[in-house]
Motif scaffolding. Sequence first.
Motif, PDB file in Angstrom:
ATOM      1  N   VAL A 220      11.319 -21.169   0.307  1.00 42.07           N
ATOM      2  CA  VAL A 220      11.844 -20.863   1.262  1.00 42.07           C
ATOM      3  C   VAL A 220      12.768 -21.916   1.979  1.00 42.07           C
ATOM      4  O   VAL A 220      12.752 -23.211   2.075  1.00 42.07           O
ATOM      5  CB  VAL A 220      10.717 -21.573   2.319  1.00 42.07           C
TER       6      VAL A 220
ATOM      7  N   ALA B 121       7.067 -22.027   5.143  1.00 40.31           N
ATOM      8  CA  ALA B 121       6.327 -22.272   4.319  1.00 40.31           C
ATOM      9  C   ALA B 121       4.992 -22.804   4.416  1.00 40.31           C
ATOM     10  O   ALA B 121       3.874 -23.316   3.556  1.00 40.31           O
ATOM     11  CB  ALA B 121       7.254 -23.770   4.351  1.00 40.31           C
TER      12      ALA B 121
ATOM     13  N   THR C 192       4.252 -22.985  -2.540  1.00 42.02           N
ATOM     14  CA  THR C 192       5.693 -23.170  -1.932  1.00 42.02           C
ATOM     15  C   THR C 192       6.166 -23.920  -2.312  1.00 42.02           C
ATOM     16  O   THR C 192       6.085 -25.234  -1.603  1.00 42.02           O
ATOM     17  CB  THR C 192       5.100 -22.829  -0.566  1.00 42.02           C
ATOM     18  N   THR C 193       8.322 -24.022  -1.997  1.00 42.47           N
ATOM     19  CA  THR C 193       8.601 -24.811  -2.081  1.00 42.47           C
ATOM     20  C   THR C 193      10.016 -24.550  -0.714  1.00 42.47           C
ATOM     21  O   THR C 193       9.866 -23.056  -0.272  1.00 42.47           O
ATOM     22  CB  THR C 193       9.676 -24.836  -3.107  1.00 42.47           C
ATOM     23  N   LEU C 194       9.515 -25.542  -0.506  1.00 46.68           N
ATOM     24  CA  LEU C 194      11.134 -25.682   1.326  1.00 46.68           C
ATOM     25  C   LEU C 194      12.009 -26.505   0.421  1.00 46.68           C
ATOM     26  O   LEU C 194      11.769 -27.638   0.402  1.00 46.68           O
ATOM     27  CB  LEU C 194      10.023 -26.798   2.127  1.00 46.68           C
TER      28      LEU C 194
ATOM     29  N   VAL D   4       3.112 -27.810   0.274  1.00 49.56           N
ATOM     30  CA  VAL D   4       4.274 -27.595   0.393  1.00 49.56           C
ATOM     31  C   VAL D   4       5.536 -28.465  -0.332  1.00 49.56           C
ATOM     32  O   VAL D   4       4.883 -29.920  -0.164  1.00 49.56           O
ATOM     33  CB  VAL D   4       4.973 -27.091   1.254  1.00 49.56           C
TER      34      VAL D   4
ATOM     35  N   ALA E 221       4.700 -14.932   6.628  1.00 44.88           N
ATOM     36  CA  ALA E 221       4.478 -15.710   5.499  1.00 44.88           C
ATOM     37  C   ALA E 221       2.792 -15.058   4.961  1.00 44.88           C
ATOM     38  O   ALA E 221       2.993 -14.450   3.881  1.00 44.88           O
ATOM     39  CB  ALA E 221       3.808 -16.603   6.244  1.00 44.88           C
TER      40      ALA E 221
END
Length: 275
Positions: A6, A44, A54-56, A76, A241
Amino acid sequence: MTKVLVLGDVNVDIVAVQETSLAVDSDTPASISLRGGGGGANVAAWLARLGVETTLIGRVGADPLAEVALSGLDGVRLEVVRDPVRVTGTCIVLVAPGGERTMLPDPGANDALAAEDLPPLEGDILHVSGYALMRPGSRLAAMTAIERAREAGMRISIDPASAAPLANDPIFLQRVAPVDLLLPNADEAEVLGPQIDAPEVVTKRGAGGATWTDGAQTVTGPAVPVDDVVDTTGAGDAFAAGFLSAWLGGDVTAALAAGARCAADAIARVGSRPA
């Protein structure tokens, strides 16, 4: 398991829940709190709550508000750069009785996101919040991320983010085409009009549910009823999401239902992230 990256805003929200309608030029009693916010960070947070890897990707200041902006992101992976000059993005959120919100955003460090800040892009989906594409400071980083993700074979999802700034950006989608999924709300879809050209479009309609189309087929999913709408801030992020968490499974009805459940959870509480 689906892996989502994200890219988008990481903010502090100053949330003022009004007891009455806003008394212009006077005082309006309110309950005020500091909370984590921002379209990217919100998506996220909800994805992580759903168990999605999930990666922000984003940028905050080196100030104390950064810790507030990064709170509530358990689970995250953070690829968030600390800006040595700009302050953390801040948004004043006025929540009227009935839950409708008005936002006054100051992007701060979000608008300094640079291509050099991007980590290696590996995963299934890159989801980009539209604010990063509309602002000139972060636009190159967002467009570079989209290009790299496309080269890596990832699916690209875009949330246009807000109708008012879109009205001043007549080539918003032309900059990033082609994308795989567009997630506007009804107002944003109306503003974008003929710009909309994506294999899949999900239009969010609040209490009216959401509609998915690929141009040939259309599927409508109902909203989940909520007895007491407290705060609509971040409802669209929560829906995105939920939808993304099930999107690659190929069952559009299930994805719409997952989005509706998250949105219902979001509007039943103050703030834009899961508790």
